[in-house]
Design an enzyme around this catalytic site. Structure first.
Site, PDB file in Angstrom:
ATOM      1  N   ASN A  76     -13.800  -1.280  -5.073  1.00  0.00           N
ATOM      2  CA  ASN A  76     -13.419  -2.206  -3.998  1.00  0.00           C
ATOM      3  C   ASN A  76     -12.189  -3.041  -4.363  1.00  0.00           C
ATOM      4  OD1 ASN A  76     -14.509  -3.998  -5.799  1.00  0.00           O
ATOM      5  ND2 ASN A  76     -16.327  -4.485  -4.594  1.00  0.00           N
ATOM      6  N   GLN A 110     -24.349 -18.310  -5.860  1.00  0.00           N
ATOM      7  CA  GLN A 110     -24.327 -17.541  -4.613  1.00  0.00           C
ATOM      8  C   GLN A 110     -25.730 -17.079  -4.267  1.00  0.00           C
ATOM      9  OE1 GLN A 110     -19.755 -15.909  -4.718  1.00  0.00           O
ATOM     10  NE2 GLN A 110     -21.360 -14.423  -4.623  1.00  0.00           N
ATOM     11  N   HIS A 117     -19.001 -14.529   0.257  1.00  0.00           N
ATOM     12  CA  HIS A 117     -18.451 -13.467  -0.601  1.00  0.00           C
ATOM     13  C   HIS A 117     -18.490 -12.120   0.142  1.00  0.00           C
ATOM     14  CE1 HIS A 117     -18.394 -11.792  -5.006  1.00  0.00           C
ATOM     15  NE2 HIS A 117     -17.512 -11.190  -4.226  1.00  0.00           N
TER      16      HIS A 117
HETATM   17  P1  NDP Z   1      -9.282  -6.006 -14.274  1.00  0.00           P
HETATM   18  O1  NDP Z   1     -10.137  -5.989 -15.497  1.00  0.00           O
HETATM   19  O2  NDP Z   1      -8.598  -4.765 -13.830  1.00  0.00           O
HETATM   20  O3  NDP Z   1      -8.170  -7.140 -14.431  1.00  0.00           O
HETATM   21  C1  NDP Z   1      -8.432  -8.371 -14.998  1.00  0.00           C
HETATM   22  C2  NDP Z   1      -7.113  -9.026 -15.388  1.00  0.00           C
HETATM   23  O4  NDP Z   1      -7.404 -10.296 -15.950  1.00  0.00           O
HETATM   24  C3  NDP Z   1      -6.324  -8.247 -16.404  1.00  0.00           C
HETATM   25  O5  NDP Z   1      -4.963  -8.333 -16.037  1.00  0.00           O
HETATM   26  C4  NDP Z   1      -6.564  -8.995 -17.693  1.00  0.00           C
HETATM   27  O6  NDP Z   1      -5.437  -8.776 -18.512  1.00  0.00           O
HETATM   28  C5  NDP Z   1      -6.671 -10.430 -17.167  1.00  0.00           C
HETATM   29  N1  NDP Z   1      -7.395 -11.341 -18.031  1.00  0.00           N
HETATM   30  C6  NDP Z   1      -8.568 -11.165 -18.651  1.00  0.00           C
HETATM   31  N2  NDP Z   1      -8.893 -12.266 -19.367  1.00  0.00           N
HETATM   32  C7  NDP Z   1      -7.887 -13.147 -19.161  1.00  0.00           C
HETATM   33  C8  NDP Z   1      -7.636 -14.467 -19.633  1.00  0.00           C
HETATM   34  N3  NDP Z   1      -8.471 -15.079 -20.470  1.00  0.00           N
HETATM   35  N4  NDP Z   1      -6.500 -15.072 -19.212  1.00  0.00           N
HETATM   36  C9  NDP Z   1      -5.658 -14.456 -18.393  1.00  0.00           C
HETATM   37  N5  NDP Z   1      -5.822 -13.216 -17.923  1.00  0.00           N
HETATM   38  C10 NDP Z   1      -6.959 -12.566 -18.303  1.00  0.00           C
HETATM   39  O7  NDP Z   1     -10.214  -6.562 -13.107  1.00  0.00           O
HETATM   40  P2  NDP Z   1     -10.062  -6.361 -11.549  1.00  0.00           P
HETATM   41  O8  NDP Z   1      -8.658  -6.619 -11.158  1.00  0.00           O
HETATM   42  O9  NDP Z   1     -10.708  -5.107 -11.127  1.00  0.00           O
HETATM   43  O10 NDP Z   1     -11.010  -7.546 -11.044  1.00  0.00           O
HETATM   44  C11 NDP Z   1     -10.780  -8.885 -11.432  1.00  0.00           C
HETATM   45  C12 NDP Z   1     -11.959  -9.712 -11.039  1.00  0.00           C
HETATM   46  O11 NDP Z   1     -12.052  -9.804  -9.617  1.00  0.00           O
HETATM   47  C13 NDP Z   1     -13.326  -9.129 -11.449  1.00  0.00           C
HETATM   48  O12 NDP Z   1     -13.643  -9.433 -12.780  1.00  0.00           O
HETATM   49  C14 NDP Z   1     -14.251  -9.802 -10.483  1.00  0.00           C
HETATM   50  O13 NDP Z   1     -14.672 -11.042 -11.016  1.00  0.00           O
HETATM   51  C15 NDP Z   1     -13.396 -10.047  -9.259  1.00  0.00           C
HETATM   52  N6  NDP Z   1     -13.761  -9.184  -8.130  1.00  0.00           N
HETATM   53  C16 NDP Z   1     -14.105  -9.805  -6.953  1.00  0.00           C
HETATM   54  C17 NDP Z   1     -14.499  -9.056  -5.871  1.00  0.00           C
HETATM   55  C18 NDP Z   1     -14.830  -9.706  -4.563  1.00  0.00           C
HETATM   56  O14 NDP Z   1     -15.511  -9.093  -3.740  1.00  0.00           O
HETATM   57  N7  NDP Z   1     -14.381 -10.928  -4.313  1.00  0.00           N
HETATM   58  C19 NDP Z   1     -14.597  -7.586  -5.953  1.00  0.00           C
HETATM   59  C20 NDP Z   1     -14.087  -7.043  -7.192  1.00  0.00           C
HETATM   60  C21 NDP Z   1     -13.743  -7.831  -8.246  1.00  0.00           C
HETATM   61  P3  NDP Z   1      -5.399  -9.037 -20.094  1.00  0.00           P
HETATM   62  O15 NDP Z   1      -6.549  -8.274 -20.667  1.00  0.00           O
HETATM   63  O16 NDP Z   1      -4.052  -8.554 -20.489  1.00  0.00           O
HETATM   64  O17 NDP Z   1      -5.544 -10.508 -20.253  1.00  0.00           O
END
Ligand code: NDP
Length: 386
Positions: free
Chosen positions: A148, A315, A334
């Site tokens: 998603n 939630q 959500h």
């Molecule tokens: P990804 O794992 O693909 O991306 C996460 C990003 O966050 C990466 O760029 C990672 O890069 C960065 N990151 C991780 N830790 C840190 C930190 N401490 N500081 C800064 N950047 C950080 O996840 P997705 O893009 O697939 O999803 C992100 C989030 O969105 C999910 O974890 C979930 O919580 C949420 N989500 C919400 C949904 C909804 O329905 N609202 C549905 C799907 C997801 P790097 O490792 O280089 O730091």
């Protein structure tokens, strides 16, 4: 013979099944990074486009599970120690839960779940599971990575435009029979030329950056690692080594990193004080990335011009949660990752993972969050225990 305990959000108040607005959904066969969409074997227990994320929809899992002699319990009752979820947990082999209506698998609940082997997230984001406790108890945690992500990216773009252009208040004026143009436009701006930054540039964050590129905005990002140089060049991205550095120069800030102990409340009074007055903040990642009351204070003082998102803590949010009534917000329950299109993919992925689990095949590494006592696959890249 296993017991599968599945917690889903309640059926529509208007009855199930709903009257659908459309007759089909587009067929997507591959995600933007080349990963293939879920490929369960045999029949899907639903027609793509149907509402299957609620209790009566059962994620379409019943035909497969019952044909193989398993027991499926589906409930939305998850809140306290007497809930149906808690009553079934001690002898459940598999728990399926959705981020939209999370059955919080705390360390206490995991200790009671003596037979639990697989905690499956129908969707993305497994922070409702105490991942450290799951690892310590040898429980595998998995989710349907990418299912998603584009659903959420589209939602973020909608929220950016809604806030900046003052869409929701203007729509409300029209609904109420008004024609008060001055009231509509006194908080309405063009996005063109603004600086947009995402904290977290993974599957969703990058998809948002790509979608905003044609709006002629300046694009910024922060994550712990750089995106590939060709992507930085193509999108003309500015990288910031810290979120503090990013928020100082952006007009719109988007949160798209996972929730784990060290990202909790990353956006607090101190972070908001660094922002330009009138910054817009979008959060479809997780509510607990923000200090709840600091968001309210920043909106009330005008430090934030707007806040929009669909994620809260806990939630479902209580009726008196201050984010429901704070000014200049575009909150929804959500929902962004549970469009009918997204549901079809995460339900198919749930079936694929269950088939692999029961039929002795390895679960795709991209779906794994915790396995064999440690963070694994996508989980090892996305989460930390601290
Ligand atoms: P990804 O794992 O693909 O991306 C996460 C990003 O966050 C990466 O760029 C990672 O890069 C960065 N990151 C991780 N830790 C840190 C930190 N401490 N500081 C800064 N950047 C950080 O996840 P997705 O893009 O697939 O999803 C992100 C989030 O969105 C999910 O974890 C979930 O919580 C949420 N989500 C919400 C949904 C909804 O329905 N609202 C549905 C799907 C997801 P790097 O490792 O280089 O730091």
């Amino acid at each position: 013979m296993a017991k599968i305990l599945c917690v889903l959000y309640p059926d529509p108040k208007t009855g199930y099944p709903p009257k659908y607005a459309r007759d089909d959904i587009p067929v997507i066969s591959v995600y933007p990074n080349g990963q293939t969409v879920p490929s369960p074997r045999g029949e899907l227990g639903f027609k793509p486009g149907e509402l299957i994320g609620c209790v009566s929809g059962e994620l379409g899992l019943r035909p497969y599970l019952e044909a193989h002699g398993h027991e499926l319990i589906v409930t939305s009752d998850k809140e306290d120690a007497n809930s149906e979820f808690d009553r079934h947990l001690p002898d459940a082999d598999v728990v399926i839960s959705q981020p939209f209506w999370p059955a919080y698998l705390t360390a206490e609940r995991i200790a009671k779940a003596r037979k639990l082997k697989l905690a499956l997230t129908a969707g993305i984001g497994s922070d409702h599971v105490d991942l450290k406790a799951a690892a310590e108890h040898g429980i595998t945690v998995a989710e349907e990575t990418f299912s998603n992500s584009i659903s959420v990216a589209e939602h973020v773009v909608m929220m950016v435009l809604s806030l900046v252009r003052n869409y929701l208040p203007a729509h409300e004026i029209a609904n109420k029979g008004g024609w008060d143009i001055a009231d509509c436009v006194s908080r309405s701006y063009d996005l063109e030329g603004m600086h947009f930054g995402t904290v977290g540039s993974g599957r969703i964050g990058l998809a948002v950056l790509k979608r905003l590129k044609p709006f002629d905005v300046h694009l910024h990002y922060h994550s712990r690692h750089h995106l590939p140089a060709d992507v930085e060049k193509e999108l003309n991205l500015t990288y910031h080594a810290t979120p503090q550095e990013l928020v100082k120069v952006c007009d719109v800030v988007n949160l798209q990193m996972p929730l784990y102990p060290s990202t909790e409340k990353m956006f607090d009074d101190r972070m908001f004080a660094l922002m330009k007055r009138g910054t817009y903040l979008i959060n479809t990642a997780r509510g607990a990335l923000c200090d709840r009351d600091a968001v309210v204070r920043a909106l009330e003082s005008g430090q934030l011009a707007g806040y929009a998102g669909d994620v809260w803590f806990p939630q479902p949010a209580p009726a008196d949660h201050p984010w429901r009534t704070m000014p200049n917000q575009g909150m929804t329950p959500h929902m962004s990752g549970s469009s009918l299109s997204g549901q079809a993919r995460y339900a198919a992925g749930t079936l694929e993972i269950l088939q692999d689990f029961f039929e002795g095949r390895p679960i795709r590494p991209e779906y794994l969050i915790v396995d064999r006592g440690q963070l694994a696959g996508t989980g090892a890249a996305s989460y930390k225990f601290t």
